[in-house]
Design an enzyme around this catalytic site. Structure first.
Site, PDB file in Angstrom:
ATOM      1  N   CYS A   1       0.838  -1.201   0.000  1.00 58.09           N
ATOM      2  CA  CYS A   1       0.000   0.000   0.000  1.00 58.09           C
ATOM      3  C   CYS A   1       0.880   1.260   0.000  1.00 58.09           C
ATOM      4  CB  CYS A   1      -0.956  -0.056   1.199  1.00 58.09           C
ATOM      5  SG  CYS A   1      -2.116   1.310   1.283  1.00 58.09           S
TER       6      CYS A   1
ATOM      7  N   ASP B   1      -9.920  -3.781  -6.113  1.00 59.04           N
ATOM      8  CA  ASP B   1      -9.303  -2.825  -5.195  1.00 59.04           C
ATOM      9  C   ASP B   1     -10.034  -1.487  -5.312  1.00 59.04           C
ATOM     10  OD1 ASP B   1      -7.628  -0.967  -3.887  1.00 59.04           O
ATOM     11  OD2 ASP B   1      -5.872  -2.199  -4.278  1.00 59.04           O
TER      12      ASP B   1
ATOM     13  N   HIS C   1      -8.056  -4.647  -1.891  1.00 58.26           N
ATOM     14  CA  HIS C   1      -6.836  -3.997  -1.424  1.00 58.26           C
ATOM     15  C   HIS C   1      -6.282  -4.715  -0.192  1.00 58.26           C
ATOM     16  CE1 HIS C   1      -4.140  -0.540  -1.461  1.00 58.26           C
ATOM     17  NE2 HIS C   1      -4.214  -0.516  -0.145  1.00 58.26           N
TER      18      HIS C   1
END
Length: 298
Positions: free
Chosen positions: A185, A232, A265
């Site tokens: 991330c 995501d 995600h």
């Protein structure tokens, strides 16, 4: 029940049974991710128990923590110049190391330390520094309306001083000669920054790195693997498609962009496959792909 006993020279090198009080040595020759919710190290069938706490999903959030692992880790914390870091070493000596860059939840997130230990079990010196340098990691209890202001003081493109300190430590204190980097991330975006700028790293794996941080820069210096989830909410597929097109036009080193079907995600390090059996093949595939990429270029 098995508990951990840390050893600075080996990754998960010793365990003891609280019930039987029998201590055993373990050499992590291979790694099988989350075998029925457990970490499995070596042919001796010694398990490290894992427990999960589901995230509070009542708030809209830019980055969901997913399944938080209750995991103690096999490494140790060290001080490297002005920053703290978590280090885990393999049982056998090696000159290969991987820097692990955490997400917004910080260097102490058990999930990230689990990934560092996975690298050590696969033969790498793994180090996860505190790239927030003492600043608080994001907490789910924080007001998400303040996230943008929080992020301003934690710029993924301003970690060069910390990376230089870690590289020096790995070379001088750990004997590392070939060094790569992975990140999740926020850390995935930091990997892209380093692959664009730092000449001392050999390769990188960016796991769902936020593309918009560096969407105008594509001339990578080192082989880079990009991992994304099909579903995501943070990184639209249109951004991923554009990234791939721009890399094809501008990049002169090896790269790969891979989208994992149905994944959200954070799926590689924030999901447990015993809790998410439908996602298990993709969670394991992402982890294996990451290791295979590092093996290829380190």
């Amino acid at each position: 029940m098995l508990h951990y006993r840390s050893n600075s020279n080996q990754a998960c090198s010793q365990y003891y049974s609280k019930d039987s009080k029998i201590q055993q040595s373990v050499i992590p020759l291979y790694f099988d991710p989350f075998h029925y919710g457990m970490l499995w190290f070596s042919q001796l069938s010694i398990f490290c128990p894992l427990v999960s706490h589901m995230a509070n999903e009542s708030r809209p959030c830019p980055c969901d923590i997913g399944d938080r692992f209750d995991y103690e880790g096999c490494g140790q914390e060290v001080q490297v110049e002005h920053i703290k870091a978590y280090v885990c070493k393999p049982a056998a000596s090696t000159d290969k190391a991987v820097i692990v860059i955490h997400d917004i939840f910080g260097w102490q997130l058990p999930n990230t330390r689990y990934m560092a230990d996975m690298l050590a079990a696969n033969g790498y010196i793994a180090i996860c520094p505190d790239f927030f340098v003492g600043q608080e990691a994001w907490k789910l209890s924080n007001d998400w309306a303040s996230f943008d202001d929080w992020l301003k003081t934690r710029n993924a493109a301003k970690i060069d001083k910390e990376v230089d300190a870690i590289l020096k430590y790995l070379r001088e204190q750990c004997g590392a000669k070939k060094i790569g980097v992975i990140g999740f991330c926020w850390g995935g975006a930091a990997v892209q920054h380093l692959m664009l700028k730092n000449p001392h790293l050999k390769t990188g794996v960016s796991l769902y790195g936020v593309i918009k941080f560096f969407e105008d820069r594509y001339s990578l210096l080192h082989p880079t693997f990009f991992i994304f989830g099909e579903k995501d909410d943070i990184i639209p597929l249109a951004q991923v498609t554009l990234l791939e097109q721009k890399l094809k036009q501008n990049c002169k080193v090896d790269y790969e962009v891979k989208i994992y079907p149905g994944q959200t995600h954070g799926f590689v390090h924030r999901k447990r496959e015993d809790i998410n059996p439908q996602d298990k093949p993709y969670i394991e595939e992402g982890r294996k792909d990451m290791i295979n990429w590092l093996n290829k270029y380190l």
